[in-house]
Design an enzyme around this catalytic site. Structure first.
Site, short mmCIF file in Angstrom:
data_model
loop_
_atom_site.label_atom_id
_atom_site.label_comp_id
_atom_site.label_asym_id
_atom_site.label_seq_id
_atom_site.Cartn_x
_atom_site.Cartn_y
_atom_site.Cartn_z
N ASP A 160 -19.23 -74.05 -48.56
CA ASP A 160 -18.97 -72.71 -49.08
C ASP A 160 -18.19 -71.92 -48.03
OD1 ASP A 160 -19.37 -70.36 -50.79
OD2 ASP A 160 -20.81 -69.73 -49.27
N ASP B 111 -17.63 -67.78 -47.84
CA ASP B 111 -18.24 -66.52 -47.41
C ASP B 111 -19.73 -66.71 -47.12
OD1 ASP B 111 -15.89 -64.77 -47.87
OD2 ASP B 111 -16.19 -65.38 -49.95
N ASP C 33 -24.94 -70.74 -48.53
CA ASP C 33 -25.90 -69.75 -48.05
C ASP C 33 -26.68 -69.06 -49.16
OD1 ASP C 33 -23.42 -68.36 -48.78
OD2 ASP C 33 -24.36 -66.57 -47.95
#
Length: 219
Positions: free
Chosen positions: A6, A8, A169
């Site tokens: 991922d 961001d 995240d």
């Protein structure tokens, strides 16, 4: 061998720039930028979810499409013109370089909710482009936890998903990893807390990106 990552909250800390864009988007549709709404920026929700939370309306409804289009356009324009405080998290570049040295056939693909063009600009701006083989954005794809973006990332680098590792995240990243059959790794320094992520029971919790070096599938 495949590593899907991922963007961001995982590779880069882009929170200030995202907040800048969201404030402009909310202003464009006459919604106050409350603390609760701005806090959503760190949770990794897409613009459709953000709009629904801010307005109470589905963005796809016939009477909302023009307003949602203004919201999205304002966000993208503001994000592009933001102060560009985005930076790679500590240890990201060194860890990716170490993994590539350890596994010369390793392919690294970024899978992000951002549009592909915008994501590539971010990767370039923080100096990670030489360490990444493909950048796959959400263009025309369903949002995570749907695994479509992970599958497209694997196809982009011509690697099988069997044995692949995915790092993110949020709950959506963990869900997408599982749906795609990947080893699910969750970093605890992004938008979700360690306790929240632990409750999802990913295969690995990573307090630092460098902890990826200890993941068995990448050893």
């Amino acid at each position: 061998m495949l590593l899907v990552v991922d963007l961001d909250g995982t590779l880069v800390d882009s929170l200030d720039d995202i907040r800048f864009g969201i404030r402009a988007a909310l202003a464009a549709i006459g919604i106050a930028a409350t603390d609760d709404l701005i806090d959503l920026c760190r949770r990794g929700v897409g613009l459709e979810v953000f709009y629904r939370r801010a307005t109470g309306h589905a963005p796809g409804a016939a009477d909302q499409r023009a307003r949602f289009d203004r919201f999205v356009a304002a966000y993208r324009d503001a994000y592009a013109a933001s102060p560009h405080d985005t930076r790679a998290y500590d240890g990201v570049a060194d860890t990716l370089a170490a993994l590539r040295a350890r596994h010369p056939r390793l392919a690294v693909a970024v899978a992000t909710a951002k549009r592909t063009a915008m994501a590539r600009q971010v990767i370039d701006s923080v100096g990670l482009a030489p360490l990444v083989d493909a950048v796959v954005g959400s263009d025309g794809l369903p949002a995570k936890p749907d695994p479509a973006i992970v599958r497209r990332a694997a196809a982009a680098v011509r690697r099988p998903l069997a044995g692949a590792v995915m790092v993110g995240d949020t709950d959506r990243d963990v869900g997408a990893a599982r749906a795609a059959g990947c080893v699910a790794c969750a970093v605890t320094y992004g938008g979700w807390t360690r306790d929240e992520l632990a409750a999802l029971a990913p295969d690995y919790l990573l307090d630092r990106f460098a902890d990826l070096l200890d993941v068995a599938a990448l050893a």
